[in-house]
Design an enzyme around this catalytic site. Sequence first.
Site, PDB file in Angstrom:
ATOM      1  N   TYR A  21       1.037  -1.015  -0.026  1.00  0.00           N
ATOM      2  CA  TYR A  21      -0.106   0.076  -0.079  1.00  0.00           C
ATOM      3  C   TYR A  21       0.799   1.194  -0.084  1.00  0.00           C
ATOM      4  CZ  TYR A  21      -3.719   3.304   0.862  1.00  0.00           C
ATOM      5  OH  TYR A  21      -4.644   4.115   0.945  1.00  0.00           O
ATOM      6  N   GLN A  31     -10.784   0.207   1.218  1.00  0.00           N
ATOM      7  CA  GLN A  31     -11.127  -0.887   0.187  1.00  0.00           C
ATOM      8  C   GLN A  31     -10.230  -1.304  -0.470  1.00  0.00           C
ATOM      9  OE1 GLN A  31     -11.751   2.386   0.347  1.00  0.00           O
ATOM     10  NE2 GLN A  31     -11.645   3.718  -1.624  1.00  0.00           N
ATOM     11  N   ASN A  76      -3.376   6.128   6.132  1.00  0.00           N
ATOM     12  CA  ASN A  76      -4.267   7.007   6.948  1.00  0.00           C
ATOM     13  C   ASN A  76      -4.828   6.167   8.082  1.00  0.00           C
ATOM     14  OD1 ASN A  76      -6.489   6.032   5.700  1.00  0.00           O
ATOM     15  ND2 ASN A  76      -7.015   7.869   4.628  1.00  0.00           N
ATOM     16  N   SER A  79       3.816   9.775  11.972  1.00  0.00           N
ATOM     17  CA  SER A  79       5.150  10.080  12.234  1.00  0.00           C
ATOM     18  C   SER A  79       5.668  10.651  13.442  1.00  0.00           C
ATOM     19  CB  SER A  79       5.938  10.440  10.891  1.00  0.00           C
ATOM     20  OG  SER A  79       7.322  10.276  10.725  1.00  0.00           O
ATOM     21  N   GLN A 102       9.414  16.266  10.822  1.00  0.00           N
ATOM     22  CA  GLN A 102       8.488  15.427  11.083  1.00  0.00           C
ATOM     23  C   GLN A 102       7.244  16.007  10.973  1.00  0.00           C
ATOM     24  OE1 GLN A 102       8.701  11.874  11.761  1.00  0.00           O
ATOM     25  NE2 GLN A 102      10.483  12.264  10.599  1.00  0.00           N
ATOM     26  N   HIS A 157       4.953  16.291   8.135  1.00  0.00           N
ATOM     27  CA  HIS A 157       3.963  14.970   7.335  1.00  0.00           C
ATOM     28  C   HIS A 157       2.507  15.113   7.501  1.00  0.00           C
ATOM     29  CE1 HIS A 157       6.952  12.243   5.934  1.00  0.00           C
ATOM     30  NE2 HIS A 157       7.811  12.486   6.910  1.00  0.00           N
ATOM     31  N   GLU A 159       9.775   6.264  16.954  1.00  0.00           N
ATOM     32  CA  GLU A 159       9.869   5.799  15.765  1.00  0.00           C
ATOM     33  C   GLU A 159      11.147   6.061  15.139  1.00  0.00           C
ATOM     34  OE1 GLU A 159       7.851   6.357  11.346  1.00  0.00           O
ATOM     35  OE2 GLU A 159       7.610   7.755  12.681  1.00  0.00           O
ATOM     36  N   HIS A 160      11.662   7.635  15.328  1.00  0.00           N
ATOM     37  CA  HIS A 160      13.073   8.095  14.958  1.00  0.00           C
ATOM     38  C   HIS A 160      13.741   8.677  16.077  1.00  0.00           C
ATOM     39  CE1 HIS A 160      10.292   8.538  11.251  1.00  0.00           C
ATOM     40  NE2 HIS A 160      11.438   8.026  10.720  1.00  0.00           N
ATOM     41  N   ASP A 220      15.230   8.626   5.722  1.00  0.00           N
ATOM     42  CA  ASP A 220      13.887   8.447   4.840  1.00  0.00           C
ATOM     43  C   ASP A 220      14.010   8.009   3.586  1.00  0.00           C
ATOM     44  OD1 ASP A 220      12.183   9.107   6.888  1.00  0.00           O
ATOM     45  OD2 ASP A 220      11.924  11.072   6.318  1.00  0.00           O
ATOM     46  N   GLU A 225      -0.688 -34.819  29.833  1.00  0.00           N
ATOM     47  CA  GLU A 225      -1.665 -33.920  29.143  1.00  0.00           C
ATOM     48  C   GLU A 225      -2.813 -34.650  28.742  1.00  0.00           C
ATOM     49  OE1 GLU A 225       0.341 -31.798  26.233  1.00  0.00           O
ATOM     50  OE2 GLU A 225       1.809 -30.683  27.579  1.00  0.00           O
ATOM     51  N   HIS A 233      -0.991 -39.243  21.472  1.00  0.00           N
ATOM     52  CA  HIS A 233       0.228 -38.973  21.410  1.00  0.00           C
ATOM     53  C   HIS A 233       1.102 -39.731  21.833  1.00  0.00           C
ATOM     54  CE1 HIS A 233      -1.521 -34.894  20.565  1.00  0.00           C
ATOM     55  NE2 HIS A 233      -0.445 -34.309  20.416  1.00  0.00           N
TER      56      HIS A 233
END
Length: 435
Positions: free
Chosen positions: A130, A192, A215, A238, A260, A263, A328-329, A362, A416, A421
């Site tokens: 994506y 979708q 998103n 981000s 940042q 974004h 994240e960074h 990046d 068990e 088994h």
Amino acid sequence: MLRIITQQAEAQTELRRIRDRTSQDHVIHKESTVQEVLQAVKRQGDKALLHYTEEFDHQTLSIDGLRVSGSELDAAYQQVSKELLDAIQLAARQIEAFHRQRVPKSWVHFGDDDVVLGKRYTPVDRAGLYVPGGRACYPSTVLMNAIPAKVAKVPQVVMVTPPGPDKTINPAVLVAAQEAGVQEIYRVGGAQAIAALAYGTETIPKVDVITGPGNIYVTLAKKLVYGTVGIDSLAGPSEVLIIADQAANPAYIAADLLAQAEHDPMAAAILLTPDIQLAKQVQKEVEWQLKDHPRRLLTEKAIAHFGLIVLVDSLDEAAELSNEFAPEHLELEIAEPWDLLEKIRHAGAIFLGHSTPEAVGDYLAGPNHTLPTSGAARYASALGVETFMKHSSLIQYSSTALDKVSSAIQALAQAEGLPSHADSVRLRTQEDLNE
């Protein structure tokens, strides 16, 4: 204005608020919308894709228009500058070189009594990528997602991305896809598109793993289809956290914070420093750099809600606050970054020194920029070749080896309450005794 906080208790509260910003109540009601989209695509296939593309993206497509044509792919090369093409190709080479070092190796161990154990790594059959659209185009996201799949030797890679004005896909995105080896591209976005990849439609094939950020609707869709398919992560907005000392350049830090914030209105930009003068200089520099910023409105919103400067007593305290936030960074803009690195436990990517802005990672340093957000770096890692592979355990026992462990296996099985088994071992070892 970028706020300065001097009290540790207040800093911890604010950092928790920012870290957990995607868990707020306003997200919850969106799940019902996403669930409706997923079920519609599952039942109606391409028909639902066309309907939601018109409703959400305001683009009227035909079924034949879902897939980007070969002529569009060819034309994309004529629509990008040589400078941009060279940059895309350089980034592709760097990213591929890095990820080739990360390919898991199958292995087999031959032990005593002819016991053979091992792991066998194989790629998934199909991967779905994506690539978001909307506020900007992201050829770098294409490279970061497609190249690890290519290195993993995934036989079929499918890319989806929302259509832009006049149903077009940005030519830089199409060029990046081709440079990364992706030829199967569909102009569909949102929840979708995730549904199409997870369930398959008449046109878009069902895949085994879905990667790539999007998103909130895309993220919720990935969350809801997990289990039907694998996913890389649930990417949130981000974020960058910078630890800086008096040796840092305030203009550099301000630019990195704004890199940042530009974004997304929910992006987080945080500075931790023991130097009050640096804090004040960065605060002023951010205001100055924002004056003529082309994305000023959304950048200011991010800075106002999720921007922060925390004055700490020491770099050790900064490291502890950073570990709690698990960014994240993480940028270590200090005189001796490798010394402080030993105290960093949780971060998606770590940038060391004054000449390593996060933008390097990046675009083309090589390590992946698809990283855990919202505190997930406590347990998760960057997207990589492993995301597109799985491993199977290999086990082979000789009759001699089975005889030696027979009684232990039977004892565990009986404990068990699983008699078959135990029988599956007992019958084999009994046959050996009778021969």
